[in-house]
Design an enzyme around this catalytic site. Structure first.
Site, mmCIF file in Angstrom:
data_model
loop_
_atom_site.group_PDB
_atom_site.id
_atom_site.type_symbol
_atom_site.label_atom_id
_atom_site.label_comp_id
_atom_site.label_asym_id
_atom_site.label_seq_id
_atom_site.Cartn_x
_atom_site.Cartn_y
_atom_site.Cartn_z
ATOM 1 N N MET A 1 1.034 -1.260 -0.094
ATOM 2 C CA MET A 1 -0.059 0.085 -0.052
ATOM 3 C C MET A 1 0.840 1.229 -0.144
ATOM 4 O O MET A 1 1.719 1.264 0.802
ATOM 5 C CB MET A 1 -0.917 0.006 1.259
ATOM 6 C CG MET A 1 -1.883 1.382 1.202
ATOM 7 S SD MET A 1 -2.800 1.100 2.828
ATOM 8 C CE MET A 1 -1.735 1.512 4.012
ATOM 9 N N ASP B 1 0.204 5.610 -1.565
ATOM 10 C CA ASP B 1 -0.521 6.814 -1.467
ATOM 11 C C ASP B 1 -2.139 6.493 -1.138
ATOM 12 O O ASP B 1 -2.741 5.907 -1.749
ATOM 13 C CB ASP B 1 -0.553 7.909 -2.735
ATOM 14 C CG ASP B 1 0.807 7.892 -3.145
ATOM 15 O OD1 ASP B 1 1.716 7.492 -2.524
ATOM 16 O OD2 ASP B 1 1.076 8.532 -4.313
ATOM 17 N N SER C 1 -2.774 7.182 -8.754
ATOM 18 C CA SER C 1 -3.497 8.048 -7.498
ATOM 19 C C SER C 1 -4.688 8.916 -8.473
ATOM 20 O O SER C 1 -4.569 9.607 -9.350
ATOM 21 C CB SER C 1 -2.554 8.938 -6.890
ATOM 22 O OG SER C 1 -1.751 8.029 -5.865
#
Length: 480
Positions: A18, A20, A80
Site C-alpha cells: 500500500m 498513497d 492516484s
C-alpha cells in the site's frame, strides 16, 4: 506474521503493498479511503485501488478492490486520484497509465461509485495529454484533484515540464467529461524539488490552501526541507477566473511553503471535508527512500491517524481527530513529574500503544543550560531492539533514531526537527505510539514529527530518562 504486529488504530492493508491514499471522502454515512495497492506482493507493482470504509476514522472495514488495471486507458496501472460527491454518487478521478509505443503515458480517467458498484467511464481518459496546452513530459501527468465551485468542475493535476521541474495545471469542465486547460497555478523553478506529486486544493479558515509532495528536494534547514521526497503546503489566494494562485510569504523564512510533517515517514497527504465541516487529512506513513517491511511480513504500508486541520497565523495546525480524542479520554492514565536525572519505566505485555505527553521547561540562561539538558524516550523490546526520541534543549531539537530496530531502521534511520519554546519557556510534546509508529504533535500541532519502525512483537517497555534541570511533567495513557 501475527496480526499482533499490525497497527491498532492506523489503517494498514490486509495483504500486499500500500502507498498513497486516494479518493478520501465522506460518502453515504461513511469515510471512504482508497489507496494505491499491489495485492500480489509487499513491494510496489501493478497499481490497483484498494478500498476501505470507516465510521470513526480509527476502525476500518476492508472492501473489495475498487479499480483494476484492466482497460486500454489504464492497463499499465491505476495511479492516484481523488473523489467528488454529487447526485448521490461518488465520482473517482484517477491517473490511467497506458502504453504509447515504448513509453508509459499518463492521462486522467473517471469512475463512478453509485453505492452498489464502481464503474469506469467507457470513454476514458477524460483528460488526455493533448488537452495540456503547455510543453511537458507525457510520462509525468498525474494525480488529479477534483472539486466543484458553483456550476464549474475543477481538476488540478501535476505535470513535469520539459526542464524536469514540477507544476500544477488547472482544468475546468461543465460535465466532468469534457475538460479545458486553464493555466499553471503553481510550479517550482528548482527551489522546491523537481517533479511534484499528489496535489490537493481546498479552502480553510478564509484561505486557499495548496498541498503538494515535491520530489528530489535538497535539504534546507531554514525552510525545514529534508533531502528527497517532502510534503508541503502553501496558503494564499486562488483567483478562479484568472486561474492564478498568489501564495502568502511566510515571515519566518521569507518563503512561500512549509513542511507538513518533519518526520521520515509522511508522504502524499490528501484531505476531505467531514459532514460536520472539519477538514481532515490522511497520508502514507512510509518513505520511498527507506523500505522497512520485515522479511516474512505479508503486508506493507500504513496510513497516519487522520488529523484535523485549522489555520492560525497562516500556519497549518494539525491535531488528532476528535474521534481519537473521544477514544482515549476515558482510558486509565498515569500522570506525574520526572525529576532531573530520574528514569521512569512503563512496561506491558504486547505493549506499544500509548499516548504520552511530556511538558518541558527550558532554562532561561545559557548558564542554566549545559550540554546534558535533555530527555530521551526509548521504546524497547525483549530481544534487544529499540528506538529513541531525544530532545536536546541546548540545540532545541527533537531527534528520532531507529537504527537499533528491525532492518536497522532502513536506509534512512535518523531525523531531527527544530523546536521552539513558548513565551513562558515551555515545550509540549505529545507522542502517540501505535504498534509500528510514533506521531509527535509539538506545541499543540504547530509541528508534527511522524516516524515508523518495527520491533519484536513480544514484551515492550517505554523508558524516559531526563537530565532537564526543571524536570518533566508527564501523562501516559494506555490504549487498549
Amino acid at each position: 506474521m501475527s496480526n499482533k504486529f499490525k497497527p491498532k488504530f492506523h489503517f494498514s492493508c490486509p495483504k500486499g503493498w500500500m502507498n498513497d491514499p486516494n479518493g478520501f471522502s465522506f460518502f453515504k454515512g461513511e469515510f471512504h479511503l482508497y489507496y494505491q495497492h499491489n495485492p500480489e506482493d509487499t513491494k510496489w507493482g501493478p497499481m490497483h485501488w484498494g478500498h476501505a470504509t470507516s465510521k470513526d476514522l480509527l476502525h476500518w472495514k476492508e472492501q473489495k478492490i475498487a479499480l483494476y488495471p484492466d482497460s486500454s486507458a489504464d492497463n499499465e496501472g491505476c495511479f492516484s486520484g481523488t473523489a467528488l460527491i454529487e447526485n448521490d454518487c461518488q465520482y473517482l478521478m484517477y491517473t490511467g497509465v497506458s502504453k504509447d509505443g515504448s513509453e508509459n503515458i499518463q492521462q486522467q480517467c473517471l469512475a463512478v461509485n453509485d453505492g452498489e458498484k464502481i464503474s469506469k467511464f467507457s470513454d476514458n481518459p477524460v483528460i488526455r495529454t493533448s488537452d495540456v496546452k503547455t510543453e511537458f513530459c507525457k510520462t509525468d501527468f498525474r494525480d488529479p484533484k477534483i472539486w466543484k465551485d458553483g456550476n464549474t468542475y475543477y481538476c488540478a493535476a501535476v505535470i513535469k515540464k520539459t526542464d524536469n521541474n514540477g507544476a500544477i495545471a488547472l482544468f475546468t469542465s461543465t460535465d466532468l467529461i469534457n475538460w479545458q486547460y486553464k493555466n499553471i497555478i503553481a510550479e517550482t523553478k528548482g527551489e522546491m524539488g523537481g517533479m511534484w506529486e499528489c496535489p490537493d486544493v481546498f479552502k480553510l479558515d478564509g484561505k486557499d490552501v495548496i498541498i503538494v509532495s515535491p520530489q528530489s528536494v535538497k535539504a534546507d534547514s531554514e525552510k525545514g526541507f529534508h533531502d528527497g521526497n517532502n510534503s508541503v503546503y502553501m496558503t494564499g489566494t486562488l483567483d478562479m477566473d484568472k486561474a492564478v494562485f498568489t501564495p502568502d510569504v511566510r515571515p519566518e523564512n521569507n518563503f512561500t511553503a512549509a513542511e507538513l510533517d518533519y518526520g521520515i515517514d509522511f508522504y502524499a497527504p490528501q484531505t476531505t471535508e467531514a459532514a460536520d465541516g472539519r477538514r481532515i487529512m490522511t497520508a502514507w506513513l512510509q518513505a520511498w527512500e527507506s523500505y522497512l517491511t520485515p522479511e516474512g511480513n505479508d503486508w506493507s504500508g500504513m496510513m497516519i491517524m487522520p488529523r484535523e486541520l485549522v489555520i492560525k497565523n497562516n500556519c497549518l495546525i494539525q491535531k488528532p481527530v476528535s474521534e481519537y480524542e473521544k477514544m482515549v479520554e476515558n482510558l486509565p492514565f498515569l500522570s506525574g513529574f520526572i525529576y532531573k536525572n530520574m528514569t521512569a519505566r512503563f512496561t506491558k505485555d504486547n505493549y506499544p500503544q500509548c499516548d504520552l505527553t511530556l511538558i518541558a521547561r527550558i532554562p532561561d540562561t545559557k548558564a542554566e543550560n549545559p550540554d546534558n539538558e535533555q530527555f530521551t524516550v526509548t521504546v524497547s523490546d525483549d530481544k534487544g531492539g529499540s528506538v529513541d526520541l531525544n530532545f536536546d534543549s541546548n540545540k532545541m531539537e527533537l531527534s528520532f533514531d531507529r537504527s537499533n530496530s528491525i532492518n536497522n531502521g532502513g536506509a534512512i534511520n535518523r531525523r531531527s526537527v527544530a523546536v521552539t519554546a513558548s513565551k513562558n519557556k515551555l515545550v509540549t510534546f505529545r507522542f502517540i505510539f501505535d504498534t509500528n509508529s510514533c506521531e509527535c504533535f509539538i506545541n499543540g500541532g504547530e509541528k508534527v514529527f511522524t516516524n515508523a519502525y518495527f520491533l519484536n512483537k513480544n514484551v515492550r517497555k517505554i523508558t524516559i530518562d531526563s537530565s532537564l534541570t526543571y524536570g518533566l511533567n508527564f501523562k501516559i495513557i494506555n490504549i487498549k
